[in-house]
Enzyme design. Structure first.
Site, PDB file in Angstrom:
ATOM      1  N   LYS A 210     -59.508 -65.246  -0.217  1.00 27.73           N
ATOM      2  CA  LYS A 210     -58.542 -64.274  -0.747  1.00 27.73           C
ATOM      3  C   LYS A 210     -58.044 -64.655  -2.134  1.00 27.73           C
ATOM      4  CE  LYS A 210     -54.270 -65.621   1.570  1.00 27.73           C
ATOM      5  NZ  LYS A 210     -53.393 -65.321   2.706  1.00 27.73           N
TER       6      LYS A 210
ATOM      7  N   SER B 255     -57.281 -72.348  -4.019  1.00 26.57           N
ATOM      8  CA  SER B 255     -56.962 -72.590  -2.599  1.00 26.57           C
ATOM      9  C   SER B 255     -55.899 -73.680  -2.518  1.00 26.57           C
ATOM     10  CB  SER B 255     -58.202 -73.073  -1.846  1.00 26.57           C
ATOM     11  OG  SER B 255     -59.195 -72.099  -1.925  1.00 26.57           O
TER      12      SER B 255
ATOM     13  N   PHE C  60     -49.200 -95.581   2.778  1.00 29.03           N
ATOM     14  CA  PHE C  60     -48.696 -94.272   3.168  1.00 29.03           C
ATOM     15  C   PHE C  60     -47.965 -94.425   4.498  1.00 29.03           C
ATOM     16  CE2 PHE C  60     -50.027 -89.767   1.842  1.00 29.03           C
ATOM     17  CZ  PHE C  60     -49.820 -90.013   0.492  1.00 29.03           C
TER      18      PHE C  60
ATOM     19  N   GLN D 270     -45.313 -79.646  11.222  1.00 26.37           N
ATOM     20  CA  GLN D 270     -44.827 -80.809  10.462  1.00 26.37           C
ATOM     21  C   GLN D 270     -43.810 -80.398   9.400  1.00 26.37           C
ATOM     22  OE1 GLN D 270     -47.437 -83.567   7.821  1.00 26.37           O
ATOM     23  NE2 GLN D 270     -46.744 -84.731   9.578  1.00 26.37           N
TER      24      GLN D 270
ATOM     25  N   HIS E 166     -42.084 -81.949   6.170  1.00 26.05           N
ATOM     26  CA  HIS E 166     -42.207 -83.090   5.247  1.00 26.05           C
ATOM     27  C   HIS E 166     -40.808 -83.514   4.818  1.00 26.05           C
ATOM     28  CE1 HIS E 166     -43.468 -85.603   1.929  1.00 26.05           C
ATOM     29  NE2 HIS E 166     -44.723 -85.458   2.315  1.00 26.05           N
TER      30      HIS E 166
ATOM     31  N   LEU F  10     -43.451 -79.976  -3.072  1.00 31.82           N
ATOM     32  CA  LEU F  10     -43.595 -81.290  -2.442  1.00 31.82           C
ATOM     33  C   LEU F  10     -43.396 -82.435  -3.435  1.00 31.82           C
ATOM     34  CD1 LEU F  10     -44.538 -82.699   0.248  1.00 31.82           C
ATOM     35  CD2 LEU F  10     -46.696 -83.013  -0.921  1.00 31.82           C
TER      36      LEU F  10
ATOM     37  N   GLU G  35     -45.597 -88.130  -0.495  1.00 38.65           N
ATOM     38  CA  GLU G  35     -45.275 -89.370   0.215  1.00 38.65           C
ATOM     39  C   GLU G  35     -45.649 -90.594  -0.638  1.00 38.65           C
ATOM     40  OE1 GLU G  35     -45.712 -89.101   4.464  1.00 38.65           O
ATOM     41  OE2 GLU G  35     -47.078 -90.800   4.373  1.00 38.65           O
TER      42      GLU G  35
ATOM     43  N   ARG H  94     -43.796 -89.100   9.197  1.00 43.53           N
ATOM     44  CA  ARG H  94     -42.983 -88.003   8.661  1.00 43.53           C
ATOM     45  C   ARG H  94     -41.987 -87.436   9.657  1.00 43.53           C
ATOM     46  NH1 ARG H  94     -47.857 -85.075   5.312  1.00 43.53           N
ATOM     47  NH2 ARG H  94     -47.922 -86.719   3.732  1.00 43.53           N
TER      48      ARG H  94
ATOM     49  N   HIS I 202     -44.318 -78.149   6.277  1.00 44.47           N
ATOM     50  CA  HIS I 202     -45.377 -78.671   5.404  1.00 44.47           C
ATOM     51  C   HIS I 202     -46.778 -78.466   5.954  1.00 44.47           C
ATOM     52  CE1 HIS I 202     -47.254 -81.266   2.472  1.00 44.47           C
ATOM     53  NE2 HIS I 202     -47.725 -82.073   3.407  1.00 44.47           N
TER      54      HIS I 202
ATOM     55  N   ARG J  11     -48.977 -85.421  12.245  1.00 48.25           N
ATOM     56  CA  ARG J  11     -50.078 -85.885  11.387  1.00 48.25           C
ATOM     57  C   ARG J  11     -49.584 -86.996  10.462  1.00 48.25           C
ATOM     58  NH1 ARG J  11     -51.746 -84.817   6.005  1.00 48.25           N
ATOM     59  NH2 ARG J  11     -50.178 -83.208   5.647  1.00 48.25           N
TER      60      ARG J  11
HETATM   61  C1  LIG Z   1     -48.123 -79.601  -1.424  1.00 46.63           C
HETATM   62  C2  LIG Z   1     -49.072 -80.233  -0.443  1.00 46.63           C
HETATM   63  C3  LIG Z   1     -49.573 -81.499  -0.669  1.00 46.63           C
HETATM   64  C4  LIG Z   1     -50.459 -82.079   0.236  1.00 46.63           C
HETATM   65  N1  LIG Z   1     -50.915 -83.359  -0.005  1.00 46.63           N
HETATM   66  C5  LIG Z   1     -51.776 -83.920   0.887  1.00 46.63           C
HETATM   67  C6  LIG Z   1     -52.276 -85.232   0.674  1.00 46.63           C
HETATM   68  O1  LIG Z   1     -51.979 -85.892  -0.322  1.00 46.63           O
HETATM   69  N2  LIG Z   1     -53.129 -85.748   1.603  1.00 46.63           N
HETATM   70  C7  LIG Z   1     -53.506 -85.068   2.722  1.00 46.63           C
HETATM   71  O2  LIG Z   1     -54.286 -85.577   3.516  1.00 46.63           O
HETATM   72  N3  LIG Z   1     -53.051 -83.806   2.927  1.00 46.63           N
HETATM   73  C8  LIG Z   1     -52.211 -83.219   2.038  1.00 46.63           C
HETATM   74  N4  LIG Z   1     -51.754 -81.949   2.266  1.00 46.63           N
HETATM   75  C9  LIG Z   1     -52.380 -81.138   3.320  1.00 46.63           C
HETATM   76  C10 LIG Z   1     -53.750 -80.668   2.828  1.00 46.63           C
HETATM   77  O3  LIG Z   1     -53.705 -80.411   1.444  1.00 46.63           O
HETATM   78  C11 LIG Z   1     -54.215 -79.391   3.524  1.00 46.63           C
HETATM   79  O4  LIG Z   1     -54.045 -79.512   4.905  1.00 46.63           O
HETATM   80  C12 LIG Z   1     -55.693 -79.131   3.244  1.00 46.63           C
HETATM   81  O5  LIG Z   1     -55.943 -79.167   1.861  1.00 46.63           O
HETATM   82  C13 LIG Z   1     -56.114 -77.792   3.831  1.00 46.63           C
HETATM   83  O6  LIG Z   1     -57.420 -77.515   3.425  1.00 46.63           O
HETATM   84  P1  LIG Z   1     -58.208 -76.307   4.070  1.00 46.63           P
HETATM   85  O7  LIG Z   1     -59.546 -76.295   3.433  1.00 46.63           O
HETATM   86  O8  LIG Z   1     -58.127 -76.367   5.527  1.00 46.63           O
HETATM   87  O9  LIG Z   1     -57.374 -75.010   3.625  1.00 46.63           O
HETATM   88  P2  LIG Z   1     -56.896 -74.467   2.205  1.00 46.63           P
HETATM   89  O10 LIG Z   1     -57.171 -75.378   1.094  1.00 46.63           O
HETATM   90  O11 LIG Z   1     -55.486 -74.013   2.408  1.00 46.63           O
HETATM   91  O12 LIG Z   1     -57.822 -73.208   1.997  1.00 46.63           O
HETATM   92  C14 LIG Z   1     -57.704 -72.034   2.763  1.00 46.63           C
HETATM   93  C15 LIG Z   1     -58.668 -71.016   2.211  1.00 46.63           C
HETATM   94  O13 LIG Z   1     -58.719 -69.888   3.071  1.00 46.63           O
HETATM   95  C16 LIG Z   1     -58.635 -68.690   2.330  1.00 46.63           C
HETATM   96  N5  LIG Z   1     -58.050 -67.683   3.216  1.00 46.63           N
HETATM   97  C17 LIG Z   1     -57.003 -67.817   4.049  1.00 46.63           C
HETATM   98  N6  LIG Z   1     -56.821 -66.694   4.769  1.00 46.63           N
HETATM   99  C18 LIG Z   1     -57.773 -65.815   4.367  1.00 46.63           C
HETATM  100  C19 LIG Z   1     -58.100 -64.491   4.727  1.00 46.63           C
HETATM  101  N7  LIG Z   1     -57.427 -63.822   5.660  1.00 46.63           N
HETATM  102  N8  LIG Z   1     -59.140 -63.904   4.093  1.00 46.63           N
HETATM  103  C20 LIG Z   1     -59.836 -64.552   3.142  1.00 46.63           C
HETATM  104  N9  LIG Z   1     -59.566 -65.821   2.766  1.00 46.63           N
HETATM  105  C21 LIG Z   1     -58.563 -66.445   3.381  1.00 46.63           C
HETATM  106  C22 LIG Z   1     -57.791 -69.061   1.114  1.00 46.63           C
HETATM  107  O14 LIG Z   1     -58.059 -68.197   0.044  1.00 46.63           O
HETATM  108  C23 LIG Z   1     -58.311 -70.469   0.840  1.00 46.63           C
HETATM  109  O15 LIG Z   1     -59.476 -70.413   0.070  1.00 46.63           O
HETATM  110  C24 LIG Z   1     -50.845 -81.371   1.382  1.00 46.63           C
HETATM  111  C25 LIG Z   1     -50.346 -80.099   1.624  1.00 46.63           C
HETATM  112  C26 LIG Z   1     -49.434 -79.539   0.743  1.00 46.63           C
HETATM  113  C27 LIG Z   1     -48.850 -78.205   1.076  1.00 46.63           C
END
Ligand SMILES: Cc1cc2nc3c(=O)[nH]c(=O)nc-3n(C[C@H](O)[C@H](O)[C@H](O)COP(=O)(O)OP(=O)(O)OC[C@H]3O[C@@H](n4cnc5c(N)ncnc54)[C@H](O)[C@@H]3O)c2cc1C
Length: 567
Positions: A33, A39, A117, A230, A232, A242, A245, A276, A344, A379
């Site tokens: 999306k 993302s 961490f 979770q 944070h 954020l 950590e 956390r 978070h 987590r």
């Molecule tokens: C601010 C922040 C900092 C973080 N820092 C860390 C860290 O240092 N270390 C760690 O281990 N974790 C960290 N996390 C957690 C981690 O970043 C995420 O859990 C992880 O990146 C999620 O990756 P993902 O590929 O599952 O989803 P995302 O990267 O969220 O991607 C989701 C994708 O799905 C698509 N999408 C969603 N719904 C739809 C739909 N209905 N139709 C079409 N497309 C859709 C979006 O466009 C996107 O491309 C952090 C989280 C946050 C919020």
């Protein structure tokens, strides 16, 4: 209609890692999306865990120790065979990313740098300053594109099409044209991320609505452990951005209004680096007992980095400094940072096994939208990025294995029927007068932050459930004022809200039913963990009346018997 052998929904780390594994062998289409590089993975700051043993104080680290910390951190709810897979594979996954060009920070000897961490016995979090998600996402995106991945950016998926046993594809909405496009596939992977925006105070981007989780649920795929949310400890007051950590990993302190390093009372050994759930509850307790500071957007405590010195802050936490300067006009080199806990991460999600398989035989899920479960009730920081790359790869292997052994013919009739259903829904939303979806969404998220938060009681959860039912009823009268189809975010918001209501419903219901405290789920009326009755996963199924049907299943314990968590 478009057709691919495999359709991946989600262009974050999990989706892209799966795409890299599949592109050479199969015709893959990736729908997202937002443009994949936007993302939410891009926002990850602090790092990714692996027992490399590069840190001078972490030479004795091992995957077994990583596994133990993860299981203990999960308050013994994680499925241990899955945690073992993740922790064993972590060093390989990091070196793979390094070989693909990921610019990790380095120690003087040239090895990949690691930092401490929360909840980890050893400094095992690999990082790239405080921009780890950014560099990982660029590395995987370049790799996927070089393998000629076909990307459909700014396409929303609004339905998963299945006959109850097999999935036949998805229905997408092209934001640019407003056209509804049926997408046929032999296998579908959801990597759609978390549901942070179901909460009002969240570190997550606006795109993190959890619609993927809701779409799978409505298609009959069970969800798991939704009550484990979770919070944070350190969101920047007034913005909820954020403060990683890693600030505490690099030595930052948490200070209350009396100038005390209050973590001494709650986790005397781990202090600020307790997991956390514990740190968030400690901050909340300090605030509730009057030792916080006041701010129009909420009460807060201080995250003090000043003693780290300008050089270390500039080298290890430059993004944090910029955010503080840009959003609050304060410089953490000279002033402490006002922080408060906020939502978070989603520990729960689409119920999958360790091969990313779900109840539908050719539908898979990976990353934050999935619940394997490797995080259980809480987590550990740095384990989510790891989950995305380890299980993104596993998803690609499972899909490949499935396609080798099965002949799937997507049913175009079913896809066209579902397209018609979505057309009708959009017509209904665009016809006549009614309530705005955004109003319901704000009420929903405020209810979740206030009544399904860090501390929960039966009374609060009952109130939240009643409110959610009221909002679900009001949703039936939602209307979209703008009649344009192209780039109509009011329309996509209204369509996504239905899934957010379902997601919120399962979170509140799971929390209401679980009469114990475990990890991030803390019941003031049931303060103890109860392994006898509650060492089990909650499973939610969308029943015929559109309500969640709840059942439970066993936790898989292989190496570590549950004991009390002490930090
Ligand atoms: C601010 C922040 C900092 C973080 N820092 C860390 C860290 O240092 N270390 C760690 O281990 N974790 C960290 N996390 C957690 C981690 O970043 C995420 O859990 C992880 O990146 C999620 O990756 P993902 O590929 O599952 O989803 P995302 O990267 O969220 O991607 C989701 C994708 O799905 C698509 N999408 C969603 N719904 C739809 C739909 N209905 N139709 C079409 N497309 C859709 C979006 O466009 C996107 O491309 C952090 C989280 C946050 C919020």
């Amino acid at each position: 209609m478009i057709e691919h052998e495999v359709i991946i929904v989600g262009g974050g780390l999990a989706g892209l890692r799966a795409a890299v594994g599949l592109c050479e062998k199969y015709d893959v289409g990736l729908i997202s999306k937002v443009y994949p590089l936007r993302s939410h993975s891009v926002a990850a700051q602090g790092g990714i865990n692996a027992s490399l043993g590069n840190h001078p104080e972490g030479r004795d680290d091992s995957w077994e120790k990583h596994m133990f910390d993860t299981v203990k951190g999960s308050d013994y709810l994680a499925d241990q065979h899955a945690v073992e897979i993740m922790c064993k594979d972590a060093p390989r996954a990091i070196y793979e990313l390094e070989h693909w060009g990921c610019p990790f920070s380095r120690f003087p000897d040239g090895s990949i740098a690691q930092r401490p961490f929360g909840g980890a016995g050893f400094p095992r979090t690999c990082y790239s300053a405080d921009l780890t998600g950014h560099v990982l996402l660029h590395t995987l995106f370049e790799r996927a594109i070089s393998k000629r991945l076909k990307v459909y950016p700014e396409w929303y998926v609004f339905a998963l099409v299945s006959d109850g046993i097999t999935c036949h594809g998805v229905i997408a909405f092209d934001l640019l044209t407003g056209e509804i496009v049926p997408c046929a596939a032999k296998a579908v992977l959801f990597a759609t991320g978390g549901y942070g925006r179901v909460y009002y105070y969240s570190t997550n981007a606006l795109i993190n609505t959890g619609s993927g989780i809701g779409i799978a649920y409505r298609a009959g795929v069970p969800l798991k452990d939704m009550e484990f949310v979770q919070f944070h400890p350190t969101g920047l007051v007034g913005t909820n951005i954020l403060m990683t950590e890693a600030c505490r990993g690099e030595g930052g302190y948490l200070i209350n209004r009396l100038g005390e390093r209050f973590m001494e009372k709650y986790a005397p050994i781990a202090m600020e680096l307790a997991p956390r759930d514990i740190v968030s509850r400690s901050i909340q307790t300090e605030i509730e007992e009057g030792r916080g500071f006041d701010h129009p957007h909420g009460k807060y405590v201080l995250l003090d980095l000043r003693h780290l010195g300008e050089k270390k802050i500039m080298e290890r936490l430059p993004g944090i400094r910029s955010i503080c300067l840009d959003f609050l006009g304060i410089d953490p080199v000279y002033e402490p940072i006002p922080v408060m806990p906020c939502q978070h991460y989603s520990m729960g999600g689409i119920d999958t096994n360790e091969k990313c398989e779900t109840a539908l035989r050719n539908f898979f899920a990976a990353g934050e939208c999935a619940c394997v479960s490797v995080h259980g009730a809480n987590r550990l920081g740095g384990n989510s990025l790891l989950e995305t790359v380890v299980f993104g790869k596993i998803a690609s292997e499972s899909i490949s294995e499935y396609l080798c052994g099965n002949e799937v013919k997507p049913d175009r009739g079913l896809l066209l029927e579902e397209k018609k259903r979505l057309e009708k829904k959009i017509e209904r939303l665009m016809n006549g007068e009614g309530e705005k979806a955004s109003k319901i969404q704000v009420e929903l998220s405020k209810t979740m932050s206030e009544y399904v938060g860090i501390f929960r009681t039966e009374e609060q959860l009952k109130f939240a459930l009643t409110k959610i039912m009221e909002l679900k009823e009001r949703y039936k009268n939602v209307k979209v004022s703008s009649r344009r189809r192209a780039f109509n975010y009011e329309l996509t918001g209204a369509l996504e809200l239905e899934f957010m209501l379902d997601v919120a419903h399962t979170i509140a219901l799971g929390a209401y039913l679980r009469k114990e405290s475990r990890g991030a789920h803390f019941r003031r009326d049931w303060e103890k963990r109860d392994d006898k009755n509650w060492l089990k996963h909650t499973v939610f199924k969308f029943n015929e009346d559109g309500e969640p049907e709840v059942s439970y299943k066993d936790v898989i314990i292989t190496r570590f018997e549950p004991v009390e968590r002490v930090y």
